[in-house]
Write an enzyme that holds these catalytic residues in place. Sequence first.
Site, PDB file in Angstrom:
ATOM      1  CE  LYS A   1      -4.860  -4.292  10.928  1.00  0.00           C
ATOM      2  NZ  LYS A   1      -4.092  -4.586   9.753  1.00  0.00           N
TER       3      LYS A   1
ATOM      4  CE  LYS B   1       2.673  -5.138   8.405  1.00  0.00           C
ATOM      5  NZ  LYS B   1       1.578  -4.639   7.615  1.00  0.00           N
TER       6      LYS B   1
ATOM      7  CE  LYS C   1      -0.147   2.433   9.679  1.00  0.00           C
ATOM      8  NZ  LYS C   1      -0.385   3.049   8.416  1.00  0.00           N
TER       9      LYS C   1
HETATM   10  P1  TYM Z   1      -2.019  -0.243   4.972  1.00  0.00           P
HETATM   11  O1  TYM Z   1      -2.537   1.121   5.199  1.00  0.00           O
HETATM   12  O2  TYM Z   1      -1.883  -1.157   6.145  1.00  0.00           O
HETATM   13  O3  TYM Z   1      -0.627  -0.177   4.272  1.00  0.00           O
HETATM   14  C1  TYM Z   1      -0.439   0.690   3.165  1.00  0.00           C
HETATM   15  C2  TYM Z   1       0.524   0.077   2.178  1.00  0.00           C
HETATM   16  O4  TYM Z   1       1.808  -0.027   2.762  1.00  0.00           O
HETATM   17  C3  TYM Z   1       2.303  -1.333   2.558  1.00  0.00           C
HETATM   18  N1  TYM Z   1       3.183  -1.678   3.692  1.00  0.00           N
HETATM   19  C4  TYM Z   1       4.412  -2.174   3.546  1.00  0.00           C
HETATM   20  N2  TYM Z   1       5.129  -2.478   2.457  1.00  0.00           N
HETATM   21  C5  TYM Z   1       6.365  -2.964   2.653  1.00  0.00           C
HETATM   22  N3  TYM Z   1       6.919  -3.134   3.875  1.00  0.00           N
HETATM   23  C6  TYM Z   1       6.228  -2.838   5.005  1.00  0.00           C
HETATM   24  N4  TYM Z   1       6.805  -3.000   6.179  1.00  0.00           N
HETATM   25  C7  TYM Z   1       4.917  -2.332   4.870  1.00  0.00           C
HETATM   26  N5  TYM Z   1       3.970  -1.932   5.746  1.00  0.00           N
HETATM   27  C8  TYM Z   1       2.919  -1.540   5.006  1.00  0.00           C
HETATM   28  C9  TYM Z   1       1.059  -2.208   2.480  1.00  0.00           C
HETATM   29  O5  TYM Z   1       1.295  -3.402   1.799  1.00  0.00           O
HETATM   30  C10 TYM Z   1       0.114  -1.330   1.723  1.00  0.00           C
HETATM   31  O6  TYM Z   1       0.307  -1.442   0.321  1.00  0.00           O
HETATM   32  N6  TYM Z   1      -6.037  -2.471   3.092  1.00  0.00           N
HETATM   33  C11 TYM Z   1      -4.932  -1.589   2.795  1.00  0.00           C
HETATM   34  C12 TYM Z   1      -5.365  -0.231   2.283  1.00  0.00           C
HETATM   35  C13 TYM Z   1      -6.341  -0.316   1.182  1.00  0.00           C
HETATM   36  C14 TYM Z   1      -6.053  -0.541  -0.191  1.00  0.00           C
HETATM   37  C15 TYM Z   1      -7.299  -0.552  -0.837  1.00  0.00           C
HETATM   38  C16 TYM Z   1      -4.865  -0.715  -0.888  1.00  0.00           C
HETATM   39  C17 TYM Z   1      -7.686  -0.203   1.294  1.00  0.00           C
HETATM   40  N7  TYM Z   1      -8.261  -0.340   0.090  1.00  0.00           N
HETATM   41  C18 TYM Z   1      -7.395  -0.756  -2.230  1.00  0.00           C
HETATM   42  C19 TYM Z   1      -4.962  -0.920  -2.282  1.00  0.00           C
HETATM   43  C20 TYM Z   1      -6.213  -0.943  -2.905  1.00  0.00           C
HETATM   44  C21 TYM Z   1      -4.132  -1.373   4.058  1.00  0.00           C
HETATM   45  O7  TYM Z   1      -4.648  -1.482   5.144  1.00  0.00           O
HETATM   46  O8  TYM Z   1      -2.874  -0.956   3.849  1.00  0.00           O
END
Ligand code: TYM
Length: 336
Positions: free
Chosen positions: A115, A203, A206
């Site tokens: 990032k 991956k 968005k």
């Molecule tokens: P975030 O918002 O970027 O993504 C949310 C969830 O979606 C999954 N994900 C994917 N899984 C499979 N294939 C993909 N192409 C793909 N793109 C996204 C991510 O692995 C994630 O599970 N830091 C986290 C949010 C968060 C969180 C937490 C999660 C904050 N605190 C505590 C669990 C527990 C995040 O930015 O995910």
Amino acid sequence: MKTILTGIRSNSVLTLGNYLGALLPMVRLANAHSKDSHVNIFVPDLHSIISDVDGDLRQNTLRTLKYYLAAGLEVNENVHIYRQSYVPAHSELCWILNCIATMGEASRMTQYKEKSKGQESCNVGIFDYPILMAADILLYDATYVPIGEDQFQHIELTRNLATRFNNRFGEIFTVPAKTADQVKFMGMSDGIRIRDLLNPEKKMSKSTKAENSKIMLDDNPAKAAKKIMSATTDSFGKVKFDMWSQPGISNLLQIEALVNDVPLQDVISTWASETRYGELKKKVASSVSEMLTIFQEKLADISDGEVFALLESGEKYANEVANAKLFEAQKAFHLR
Ligand code: TYM
């Protein structure tokens, strides 16, 4: 009772990757375990503001919570839905954890490296985001955290911070399960990483500009089907699940299994003898468009009022549990 916890940022409409990699597995686990476990589903809105937000964050948050309901989440008294910024203990514990985490371990996080790459200046939130994530998890003594593969490193960091804290101050935090056990709990052999349709080494995200590289949950189902039909594959002419040598085809097999909730191995066996990819693409395109049609119909039926009612009780619960845990961490440092 054990706690299962997860969060999804709501910076924009979610992708099929978020849906299949995190949201749907969480809904399936929640429905299977909410009789005998706490299930915490929250929107990490403070994590959202480390980067640009499309539209109004509060509205996006409501929409993300509706996604869980549209995906079939069954709510009972053990299912708790809340917004991170409505539970101030998250930021408080984050600060305390900042004081035991090292610059070295935070700098090693792949997401931070990705990032911040190419940015002239990077905000401190991007650097600190895994520590806030650790606070999100540790406040509730969560054992299982269903997430996609890209977040595994943050679970390992959370485990390290919890262990370090406990070694220094006594057993205050539950150390979440190892990522290998998280994956097992999710009923899989590997973490999920849904790939970019045009560039399957990456991956699905968005933030990728090319429209045909990703499927968004508000895509018209026919348009989504076309995107699958134009997905990049290869010229090997054999259907094999191998994310290294055949990531495009493997991605389609993975999507087909997850959308229909059938074991990946069954999907692989069904298509193993194909030498052309057209029929498989057609099948996946129809599975995805059917799934989107049903999902979007359900979504349209969920009112804001329904979500606000869940938030009211969820945030009351979350504040009680989180404040009690924060108090223990504050006492450890003689802040209380
Ligand atoms: P975030 O918002 O970027 O993504 C949310 C969830 O979606 C999954 N994900 C994917 N899984 C499979 N294939 C993909 N192409 C793909 N793109 C996204 C991510 O692995 C994630 O599970 N830091 C986290 C949010 C968060 C969180 C937490 C999660 C904050 N605190 C505590 C669990 C527990 C995040 O930015 O995910």
